[in-house]
Design a protein around this motif. Structure first.
Motif, PDB file in Angstrom:
ATOM      1  N   GLY A  13       1.044  -1.103   0.639  1.00  0.00           N
ATOM      2  CA  GLY A  13      -0.289  -0.209   0.105  1.00  0.00           C
ATOM      3  C   GLY A  13       0.684   1.559  -0.776  1.00  0.00           C
ATOM      4  N   SER A  47      -3.550  -1.788  -3.655  1.00  0.00           N
ATOM      5  CA  SER A  47      -4.435  -1.188  -2.578  1.00  0.00           C
ATOM      6  C   SER A  47      -5.972  -2.570  -3.683  1.00  0.00           C
ATOM      7  N   GLY A  48      -5.692  -3.609  -3.535  1.00  0.00           N
ATOM      8  CA  GLY A  48      -6.407  -4.206  -3.641  1.00  0.00           C
ATOM      9  C   GLY A  48      -7.380  -4.558  -4.949  1.00  0.00           C
ATOM     10  N   ARG A  49      -6.709  -4.120  -5.988  1.00  0.00           N
ATOM     11  CA  ARG A  49      -7.493  -4.161  -7.196  1.00  0.00           C
ATOM     12  C   ARG A  49      -6.487  -4.885  -8.284  1.00  0.00           C
ATOM     13  N   SER A  50      -7.375  -5.950  -9.147  1.00  0.00           N
ATOM     14  CA  SER A  50      -6.687  -6.733  -9.975  1.00  0.00           C
ATOM     15  C   SER A  50      -5.621  -5.639 -10.601  1.00  0.00           C
ATOM     16  N   GLU A  75      -9.974  -0.677  -2.513  1.00  0.00           N
ATOM     17  CA  GLU A  75     -10.312  -2.329  -1.319  1.00  0.00           C
ATOM     18  C   GLU A  75      -8.689  -2.554  -0.735  1.00  0.00           C
ATOM     19  N   TRP A  76      -8.935  -1.697   0.772  1.00  0.00           N
ATOM     20  CA  TRP A  76      -7.668  -1.480   1.335  1.00  0.00           C
ATOM     21  C   TRP A  76      -8.252  -1.131   2.548  1.00  0.00           C
ATOM     22  N   ASP A  77      -7.074  -2.300   3.641  1.00  0.00           N
ATOM     23  CA  ASP A  77      -6.410  -1.905   4.738  1.00  0.00           C
ATOM     24  C   ASP A  77      -6.263  -1.462   5.507  1.00  0.00           C
TER      25      ASP A  77
END
Length: 263
Positions: free
Chosen positions: A122, A222-225, A246-248
């Motif tokens: 991230g 960051s959670g994406r493809s 989509e990121w914590d």
């Protein structure tokens, strides 16, 4: 000596040749994305009651930006990435203390060189919206609608556009402008990062000067493809926002090396 938070912000020569070594250099570039690292690091320390200048032990910390080409042996890496333009350059390190990186492509690059990298991904720029929530920056008089921020190398291409915002304007002016926008577009990676951090729709425009590497690295981290870049401003507006974040933040926050500032 306090910890050095490494960032790219050179003062370029005014003229080439021997005369350029005598004439005072230009002011620092101050590209806003390259100024985020020191800002975020200082804020995290202050919130923990830690004096950013409160250590006598010298360390170097690399955070926001595609700045791994600036790393030296023993440096600590927290969220940095590799620039696609420098993949084939000779790097001056063989041993880094990596706490997190921007994304899996940077991780692969480092691992291929024998560097141990945890699966903590991230861009720390995503913490801007955590540390300074959008609602604390929004004001009706600053409402901006669309904001177009190009990569520094793409500025001349977009300078005449009515929604253009120069990436070298003062850092907090730029953060506030993005927070007050409804849609952010451009080839500046950190314009998109900050928009994502505030929950604002954003669409990347392909850069004429920057390879896809850092953009791919960011989106994957960051959670994406992946991502789909527009080729023009009009196309970006028609496409609308990219797939939501989509990121914590817990992973990157938990990896922050507070101990570097210990007595």
């Amino acid at each position: 000596m306090p910890v050095e938070v490494v960032n790219w912000n050179p003062r370029k020569r005014r003229v080439r040749g021997p005369l350029g070594r005598v004439i005072p250099r230009r002011p620092p570039v101050n590209n806003f994305g390259d100024l985020l690292g020191p800002l975020i690091v200082e804020e995290l320390l202050v919130r923990q009651g830690i004096d950013p200048a409160g250590t006598s032990i010298r360390h170097r910390l690399l955070s926001v930006g595609s700045i791994l080409r600036l790393a030296n042996d023993g440096d600590v890496v927290w969220g940095s990435g590799v620039n696609g333009k420098s993949l084939d350059l000779e790097y001056q390190f063989s041993d880094l203390d990596v706490r997190s990186v921007r994304g899996p492509r940077t991780a692969e690059f480092l691992r291929s060189r024998g560097i141990s990298v945890p699966e903590v991904y991230g861009d720390p720029g995503l913490l801007v919206g955590v540390l300074w929530p959008r609602e604390s920056l929004v004001a009706p008089r600053l409402s901006a609608g669309v904001t177009l921020i190009p990569n520094l190398n793409d500025v001349e291409k977009y300078r005449g556009h009515p929604d253009f915002w120069h990436p070298c304007r003062p850092l907090w002016d730029t953060i506030t402008r993005i927070a007050n926008s409804e849609f952010v577009i451009g080839s500046s990676l950190h314009a998109v990062v900050l928009a994502d951090s505030f929950g604002i729709e954003a669409r990347l425009i392909g850069s004429d000067h920057e390879p896809p590497f850092k953009y791919q690295d960011y989106y994957l981290g960051s959670g994406r493809s992946g991502y789909t870049a527009a080729t023009t401003v009009d196309e970006a507006l028609a496409m609308g926002g990219e797939e939501p974040l989509e990121w914590d933040p817990a992973g990157v926050l938990g990896a922050f090396p507070y101990e570097l500032w210990a007595p």
